[in-house]
Design a protein around this motif. Structure first.
Motif, PDB file in Angstrom:
ATOM      1  N   ILE A 321       0.852  -1.191   0.000  1.00  0.00           N
ATOM      2  CA  ILE A 321       0.000   0.000   0.000  1.00  0.00           C
ATOM      3  C   ILE A 321       0.885   1.236   0.000  1.00  0.00           C
ATOM      4  CG2 ILE A 321      -1.849  -1.217   1.206  1.00  0.00           C
ATOM      5  CD1 ILE A 321      -1.094   0.378   3.728  1.00  0.00           C
ATOM      6  N   ASP A 322       0.290   2.385  -0.332  1.00  0.00           N
ATOM      7  CA  ASP A 322       1.041   3.634  -0.306  1.00  0.00           C
ATOM      8  C   ASP A 322       0.130   4.770   0.155  1.00  0.00           C
ATOM      9  OD1 ASP A 322      -0.500   4.450  -2.539  1.00  0.00           O
ATOM     10  OD2 ASP A 322       1.032   3.814  -3.961  1.00  0.00           O
ATOM     11  N   TRP A 323       0.694   5.970   0.208  1.00  0.00           N
ATOM     12  CA  TRP A 323      -0.058   7.113   0.730  1.00  0.00           C
ATOM     13  C   TRP A 323      -1.177   7.557  -0.207  1.00  0.00           C
ATOM     14  CZ3 TRP A 323       4.914  10.169   2.431  1.00  0.00           C
ATOM     15  CH2 TRP A 323       5.429   9.564   3.579  1.00  0.00           C
ATOM     16  N   ASP A 324      -1.086   7.231  -1.483  1.00  0.00           N
ATOM     17  CA  ASP A 324      -2.197   7.544  -2.392  1.00  0.00           C
ATOM     18  C   ASP A 324      -3.455   6.771  -1.984  1.00  0.00           C
ATOM     19  OD1 ASP A 324      -0.573   9.216  -3.872  1.00  0.00           O
ATOM     20  OD2 ASP A 324      -0.137   7.720  -5.413  1.00  0.00           O
ATOM     21  N   ASP A 325      -3.280   5.518  -1.551  1.00  0.00           N
ATOM     22  CA  ASP A 325      -4.416   4.723  -1.095  1.00  0.00           C
ATOM     23  C   ASP A 325      -5.067   5.381   0.112  1.00  0.00           C
ATOM     24  OD1 ASP A 325      -3.794   2.730  -3.025  1.00  0.00           O
ATOM     25  OD2 ASP A 325      -2.384   1.784  -1.641  1.00  0.00           O
ATOM     26  N   LEU A 326      -4.239   5.784   1.063  1.00  0.00           N
ATOM     27  CA  LEU A 326      -4.751   6.418   2.279  1.00  0.00           C
ATOM     28  C   LEU A 326      -5.463   7.726   1.961  1.00  0.00           C
ATOM     29  CD1 LEU A 326      -4.917   6.409   5.375  1.00  0.00           C
ATOM     30  CD2 LEU A 326      -2.660   7.485   5.423  1.00  0.00           C
TER      31      LEU A 326
END
Length: 613
Positions: A321-326
């Protein structure tokens, strides 16, 4: 209720992105499953060592029947949150015997307190303590004597570390057993006011200590909604607690009943019973559970530290996962809770108003969370919303309240405090960063102002005390990333920054460090990546000079230095010596972690960056 399209899209994107790593992880842990007690595979000498001190449990451990629970405990009596765990092993052993099994303390893990080390050299080992805890968990479980695991841990790095370590033993069922928050003390808003007055020189040390002591006053977790209590929310929405366990106070009959029930349930869901009841950790923590965690974090205004921890937890389960998902999930998740620092209430008030069960039900009804995860209680997330109570001495569960008991603390998804959660990914020519804006007033969520550059938080505090921080500015505190000095929290900067903002100055913080689960009312772009010490990336934050015009817009998600491009590209990195940060109080022992650690967006983890795709 149909799944929200963004929840569905992000979940599928994570599954697609993670297909090779997740398949490899599941193949490894599924191969480790055993349908007979794990200890029966040990040689006679091995097994004899394993039960030599087991007392009345020795006959059961010597035989081939009955599951054995491994207890991994973060107990110590210096941390208020972990002191209540002292009697748990005896209670768990008794409950296991009564259920036809056994339990042993497999090992202990370190548990440091960010509250004690805040602003001190020890804080530079705090984030790496998470990876140390993961390693210690693996050492504890490596004896291969266990058919299920109970993890006893609550606070900031401890729960993520326990979970990362346990995921390497994902063939085992794992239940997290909390200790609960201390009763409410001095209201957090009053404590913060005293801190701010002290920063201005308007309160004495004695007044400050009296306020802090009235706030942190007894066994149990601190009552503000920082990383420790965000951890408890995450364990609920990922299905790793018995329903409603998170915020039951220590040393109460209900707390003990939940601990006994967790022990009994751990024995029910081993691989030794029927296949339908088996609940291995690897199949509880999947992409749906991780998405639930990100949604829960946004909906409750949870800790920014989980922008690191969730990435590392996911990676331990073979998920990327990455910060774009969050960011994408946060923008469609309504803010349902106001708990300090995002409000004046503490977690006890939140629990009384409806708590996590109320929030889970609202998010499920809105289609934002996945109901169909394999929770440790044997059902799905719909059952996780139930709240526990004692009917005389019998533990039972009931539905959460139909309406909030205090609309100033928790609200339904149809009438939220805000239409979105307020966890943002920022990006621009300064790299990528995270901002939490749920406690930041809308008028302070964007700034264009000159930089004031500092290489330590103490340098900034000295400038504040000298009255040198005038006018509008962006405080750039760099050299605070994981490779530089272990990425300490800079929460010590909160009172002076709050003072300056209250004086009418427009200010913000930009740092490659952390700002803690108590991130407050001042705009802060944190976890900046690449960090200043990442010379190979020619980190943009290391090229900022005093007076450079910086623009941060949390609503738009931008993070830029407004400097002529040719001049910007020609600048060399500039960073003060890091040598003073690397020795003393044991910091020299963490040199390997500083060398091996991944970026903030990779979870600032030193355990598997070499394997990252």
């Amino acid at each position: 209720m149909a799944l929200h399209p963004v929840t569905e899209r992000v979940t599928q994107r994570i599954a697609d992105r993670s297909r090779p790593t997740r398949a490899d992880y599941l193949a490894r842990v599924d191969a480790a499953r055993q349908s007979v007690p794990a200890r029966t595979h040990l040689g006679c000498g091995n097994l004899a060592h394993g039960f030599a001190a087991a007392g009345e449990d020795k006959p059961r451990l010597r035989g081939a029947r009955g599951g054995n629970i491994g207890i991994v405990s973060a107990y110590n009596d210096m941390l208020s949150a972990h002191q209540p765990y002292e009697p748990y092993p005896a209670l768990i052993r008794m409950a296991a015997r009564n259920a036809g099994g056994s339990a042993q303390v497999a090992g202990g893990v370190p548990a440091m307190c960010d509250g004690v080390t805040q602003g001190r050299a020890g804080m530079e080992m705090s984030l790496f303590s998470r990876d140390t805890i993961a390693l210690a968990t693996a050492v504890a479980l490596s004896h291969d004597m266990f058919d299920a695991v109970l993890c006893l841990g609550i606070c900031d790095k401890i729960v993520p570390g326990l979970l990362i370590g346990a995921l390497s033993f994902g063939h085992l069922p794992v239940i997290f057993v909390p200790g609960g928050p201390m009763p409410s003390g001095l209201p957090n808003k009053e404590k913060a006011a005293v801190r701010q007055r002290y920063a201005e020189g308007k309160a004495t040390r004695e007044e400050l200590l009296a306020a802090e002591s009235a706030s942190y006053h007894s066994p149990g977790t601190c009552t503000f909604y920082g990383t420790a209590n965000s951890n408890q929310m995450l364990m609920e929405v990922m299905g790793l607690h018995l329903p409603g366990s998170a915020f039951v106070n220590p040393h109460t009959p209900l707390r003990d009943a939940l601990t006994v029930a967790a022990t009994e349930q751990a024995l029910r869901i081993t691989a030794l019973g029927d296949n339908a009841g088996y609940r291995p950790l690897a199949h509880t923590i999947d992409e749906k559970a991780i998405v639930n965690a990100m949604v829960g974090l946004a909906a409750t205004g949870g800790s920014t530290n989980h922008a690191l921890h969730l990435v590392a937890i996911a990676r331990a389960a073979g998920l990327i996962i990455d910060w774009d998902d969050l960011d994408e999930l946060s923008r469609v998740t309504p803010l349902l809770a106001r708990v300090y620092p995002n409000g004046s209430a503490d977690v006890n008030h939140f629990h009384a108003a409806g708590g996590i069960g109320f929030v889970i039900r609202e998010l499920l009804d809105a289609g934002l969370m996945h109901a169909d995860i394999r929770c440790v209680h044997g059902g799905d997330l719909r059952q996780q919303q139930l709240e526990p109570y004692l009917d005389d001495t019998t533990l039972r569960w009931r539905e959460p309240p139909a309406q909030s008991r205090d609309a100033g603390i928790v609200r339904p998804a149809t009438e939220p405090f805000d239409s979105e959660g307020g966890l943002r990914r920022l990006q621009g020519n300064l790299g990528r960063a995270v901002a939490k804006i749920s406690a930041v007033a809308p008028e302070y969520r964007a700034i264009t102002a000159p930089a004031r550059v500092f290489d330590t938080q103490d340098a900034m505090l000295d400038a504040f005390k000298a009255g040198a921080l005038e006018g509008d500015f962006v405080a750039v505190v760099r050299g605070q990333g994981p490779r530089a000095n272990g990425m300490p929290e800079l929460h010590k900067l909160t009172p002076p920054l709050s003072v300056l903002q209250d004086r009418g100055q427009r200010i913000a913080l930009l740092t490659d460090g952390r700002m803690s689960g108590a991130s407050g009312k001042v705009l802060a772009a944190i976890h900046v990546s690449p960090e200043a010490a990442d010379a190979g990336a020619n980190a943009p934050i290391s090229r900022i000079r005093d007076g450079d015009l910086l623009h941060i817009d949390a609503d738009a998600g931008t993070l830029d230095a407004l400097v002529d491009a040719a001049e910007w590209d020609a600048r060399a990195p500039e960073l003060a010596s890091l040598h003073p940060n690397r020795t003393g109080l044991g910091r020299e022992l963490f040199a390997l972690m500083r060398t091996q650690v991944g970026t903030a967006e990779q979870g600032a983890c030193s355990l598997f960056v070499a394997e990252a795709p």
